[in-house]
Design an enzyme around this catalytic site. Structure first.
Site, short mmCIF file in Angstrom:
data_model
loop_
_atom_site.label_atom_id
_atom_site.label_comp_id
_atom_site.label_asym_id
_atom_site.label_seq_id
_atom_site.Cartn_x
_atom_site.Cartn_y
_atom_site.Cartn_z
N ASN A 76 0.80 -1.22 0.00
CA ASN A 76 0.00 0.00 0.00
C ASN A 76 0.83 1.28 0.00
O ASN A 76 0.34 2.35 0.34
CB ASN A 76 -0.96 0.00 1.19
CG ASN A 76 -1.75 -1.28 1.27
OD1 ASN A 76 -1.57 -2.06 2.19
ND2 ASN A 76 -2.59 -1.55 0.28
N VAL A 84 1.14 7.00 0.01
CA VAL A 84 0.51 6.02 0.89
C VAL A 84 -0.95 5.84 0.50
O VAL A 84 -1.67 6.83 0.31
CB VAL A 84 0.60 6.49 2.36
CG1 VAL A 84 -0.12 5.54 3.29
CG2 VAL A 84 2.04 6.67 2.78
N CYS A 85 -1.39 4.59 0.40
CA CYS A 85 -2.80 4.29 0.15
C CYS A 85 -3.41 3.87 1.48
O CYS A 85 -3.24 2.75 1.93
CB CYS A 85 -2.93 3.16 -0.87
SG CYS A 85 -4.63 2.73 -1.24
N LEU A 86 -4.08 4.82 2.11
CA LEU A 86 -4.65 4.58 3.43
C LEU A 86 -5.97 5.32 3.51
O LEU A 86 -6.01 6.55 3.51
CB LEU A 86 -3.67 5.07 4.51
CG LEU A 86 -3.99 4.78 5.95
CD1 LEU A 86 -4.10 3.27 6.20
CD2 LEU A 86 -2.91 5.37 6.86
N SER A 186 -7.15 5.45 -3.73
CA SER A 186 -7.28 4.03 -4.06
C SER A 186 -8.60 3.50 -3.57
O SER A 186 -9.28 4.06 -2.81
CB SER A 186 -6.17 3.19 -3.51
OG SER A 186 -5.49 3.70 -2.44
#
Length: 186
Positions: A76, A84-86, A186
């Site tokens: 991620n 960052v994919c959060l 995302s």
């Protein structure tokens, strides 16, 4: 409720008074670096990452932009940009959260519980799902290679020498730099 600028200052002060090393960029409070240590009892334990943080004018109503500066191998996290994919930062941010939440809860949870079904690093996600032992070995190799505590200062020295090289008209090497703080949805 206090104004966004007072809240930004208060949250930054709380972060600076905690155990995190915070380094300001250009004497402002909107952009800074934070040294983040991998969570205990994780594959990332012992690693130290420099995080670039950009605070929007509308903080805390709008989330900060967070990105890894040194390389991170994680499904991620985009390996090249550090994005960052959060979800909690990108989509479900709330003014109830603060910078300490990001560094004490959200990022440690991301490293402890990667989500390979929603990757920014497809290679890491595929390896994690296909061969967990090989994935774990690669994470450890990246930690040893890119996230040693002494590498944090070395990255600063490298950026300085790149800047010096660019003054004389030669290539600065910016295309190889890591750490774009822009978050990818995302």
């Amino acid at each position: 409720m206090s104004s966004p600028s007072k809240r930004r200052e208060m949250d930054l002060m709380k972060l600076m008074m905690s155990d995190y090393k915070v380094e300001m960029v250009n004497d402002g409070i909107n952009e800074f670096f934070v040294d983040f240590h991998g969570p205990k009892e994780s594959l990332y334990q012992g690693g130290v990452w420099r995080m670039r943080v950009e605070m929007p004018d509308a903080y805390p109503y709008k989330s900060p932009s967070i990105g890894f500066v040194n390389k991170m191998y994680h499904p991620n996290v985009d390996e090249m940009s550090g994005s960052v994919c959060l979800d909690v930062i990108n989509q479900t941010w709330s003014p109830m959260f603060d910078l300490l939440n990001v560094f004490e809860v959200f990022l440690p949870q991301l490293l402890l519980y990667p989500n390979p079904s929603d990757p920014l690093n497809g290679e890491a996600a595929a390896l994690m799902m296909r061969d967990r032992a090989a994935y774990e070995q690669k994470v450890k190799e990246y930690c040893q290679r890119y996230a040693k505590p002494e590498d944090i200062g070395a990255a600063d020295d490298k950026e300085l020498s790149d800047d010096e090289m660019s003054e004389d008209g030669s290539e600065s090497g910016d295309e190889a730099m890591v750490g774009n703080p822009d978050l990818e949805e995302s």
